[in-house]
Design a protein around this motif. Structure first.
Motif, mmCIF file in Angstrom:
data_model
loop_
_atom_site.group_PDB
_atom_site.id
_atom_site.type_symbol
_atom_site.label_atom_id
_atom_site.label_comp_id
_atom_site.label_asym_id
_atom_site.label_seq_id
_atom_site.Cartn_x
_atom_site.Cartn_y
_atom_site.Cartn_z
ATOM 1 N N TRP A 1 4.791 -3.039 -7.966
ATOM 2 C CA TRP A 1 3.397 -2.988 -8.418
ATOM 3 C C TRP A 1 2.589 -4.119 -7.806
ATOM 4 O O TRP A 1 1.485 -3.905 -7.305
ATOM 5 N N ALA A 2 3.122 -5.329 -7.823
ATOM 6 C CA ALA A 2 2.407 -6.490 -7.290
ATOM 7 C C ALA A 2 2.173 -6.352 -5.788
ATOM 8 O O ALA A 2 1.077 -6.641 -5.292
ATOM 9 N N LEU A 3 3.195 -5.911 -5.062
ATOM 10 C CA LEU A 3 3.040 -5.754 -3.608
ATOM 11 C C LEU A 3 2.004 -4.679 -3.270
ATOM 12 O O LEU A 3 1.225 -4.845 -2.331
ATOM 13 N N LEU B 1 -3.469 -3.382 -1.290
ATOM 14 C CA LEU B 1 -4.792 -2.781 -1.473
ATOM 15 C C LEU B 1 -5.894 -3.849 -1.472
ATOM 16 O O LEU B 1 -6.978 -3.624 -0.927
ATOM 17 N N PHE B 2 -5.637 -4.996 -2.077
ATOM 18 C CA PHE B 2 -6.613 -6.092 -2.043
ATOM 19 C C PHE B 2 -6.873 -6.521 -0.605
ATOM 20 O O PHE B 2 -8.011 -6.792 -0.220
ATOM 21 N N ASP C 1 -18.148 1.761 -4.170
ATOM 22 C CA ASP C 1 -18.259 0.477 -4.858
ATOM 23 C C ASP C 1 -18.109 0.647 -6.368
ATOM 24 O O ASP C 1 -17.399 -0.116 -7.023
ATOM 25 N N PHE C 2 -18.792 1.669 -6.902
ATOM 26 C CA PHE C 2 -18.751 1.878 -8.348
ATOM 27 C C PHE C 2 -17.398 2.404 -8.822
ATOM 28 O O PHE C 2 -17.032 2.233 -9.977
ATOM 29 N N ALA C 3 -16.641 3.041 -7.944
ATOM 30 C CA ALA C 3 -15.314 3.532 -8.311
ATOM 31 C C ALA C 3 -14.277 2.408 -8.287
ATOM 32 O O ALA C 3 -13.383 2.370 -9.130
ATOM 33 N N VAL C 4 -14.396 1.486 -7.349
ATOM 34 C CA VAL C 4 -13.400 0.420 -7.184
ATOM 35 C C VAL C 4 -13.689 -0.772 -8.096
ATOM 36 O O VAL C 4 -12.760 -1.408 -8.610
ATOM 37 N N TYR D 1 -8.608 -13.869 -1.080
ATOM 38 C CA TYR D 1 -9.385 -12.662 -0.794
ATOM 39 C C TYR D 1 -10.880 -12.970 -0.851
ATOM 40 O O TYR D 1 -11.591 -12.514 -1.755
ATOM 41 N N PRO D 2 -11.407 -13.726 0.104
ATOM 42 C CA PRO D 2 -12.818 -14.152 0.019
ATOM 43 C C PRO D 2 -13.821 -13.005 0.029
ATOM 44 O O PRO D 2 -14.807 -13.036 -0.718
ATOM 45 N N GLY D 3 -13.596 -11.994 0.836
ATOM 46 C CA GLY D 3 -14.525 -10.868 0.894
ATOM 47 C C GLY D 3 -14.537 -10.072 -0.398
ATOM 48 O O GLY D 3 -15.591 -9.705 -0.908
#
Length: 132
Positions: free
Chosen positions: A20-22, A27-28, A58-61, A85-87
């Motif tokens: 799960w973490a990986l 995805l991040f 954007d609204f889904a994520v 994850y700066p962006g």
């Protein structure tokens, strides 16, 4: 991940938590890479698909990222910070500053997610005037 939150320490399935973490971190990284691409408007994108306004993407994520960031144990475990994850963090902070997003986050929110949550929403009058 149910094992991360609800299982007693002696019954946590390390393989499930690691998988799960990986996947979350993968995805991040994809999201962060996309948001750091220049789009002509700024050095990094303000929205997932670029442009000057958010899209359905954007609204889904956003609720997923917001929910994970609100749970400090998960946010620390997954290193959800501006250094890693700066962006993604810049984008999530920007989405969270939008008045409409703030209003939407209050509807049916648990106390952990929004201390001024509304049980349900029927019209504009459900929010105070400053929310607009």
């Amino acid at each position: 991940n149910i094992y991360f939150f609800y299982a007693p320490d002696d019954r946590k399935d390390k393989a499930s938590i690691d998988r799960w973490a990986l996947e979350c971190k993968r995805l991040f990284a994809v999201l962060d890479t996309q948001l750091q691409k220049a789009d002509g408007l700024s050095p990094g994108r303000n929205f997932i698909l670029g442009g000057s306004e958010p899209t359905i993407a954007d609204f889904a994520v956003y609720p997923w990222i917001r929910g994970l960031r609100k749970r400090e144990k998960i946010a620390v475990f997954l290193r959800m910070d501006a250094e890693t994850y700066p962006g993604m963090i810049r984008w999530a902070d920007g989405m969270g500053e939008r008045k409409g997003v703030q209003r939407g986050a209050r509807v049916n929110a648990s106390p952990m997610m929004a201390e001024n949550g509304l049980k349900e929403r029927h019209g504009k009058a459900d929010f105070e005037a400053e929310a607009y």
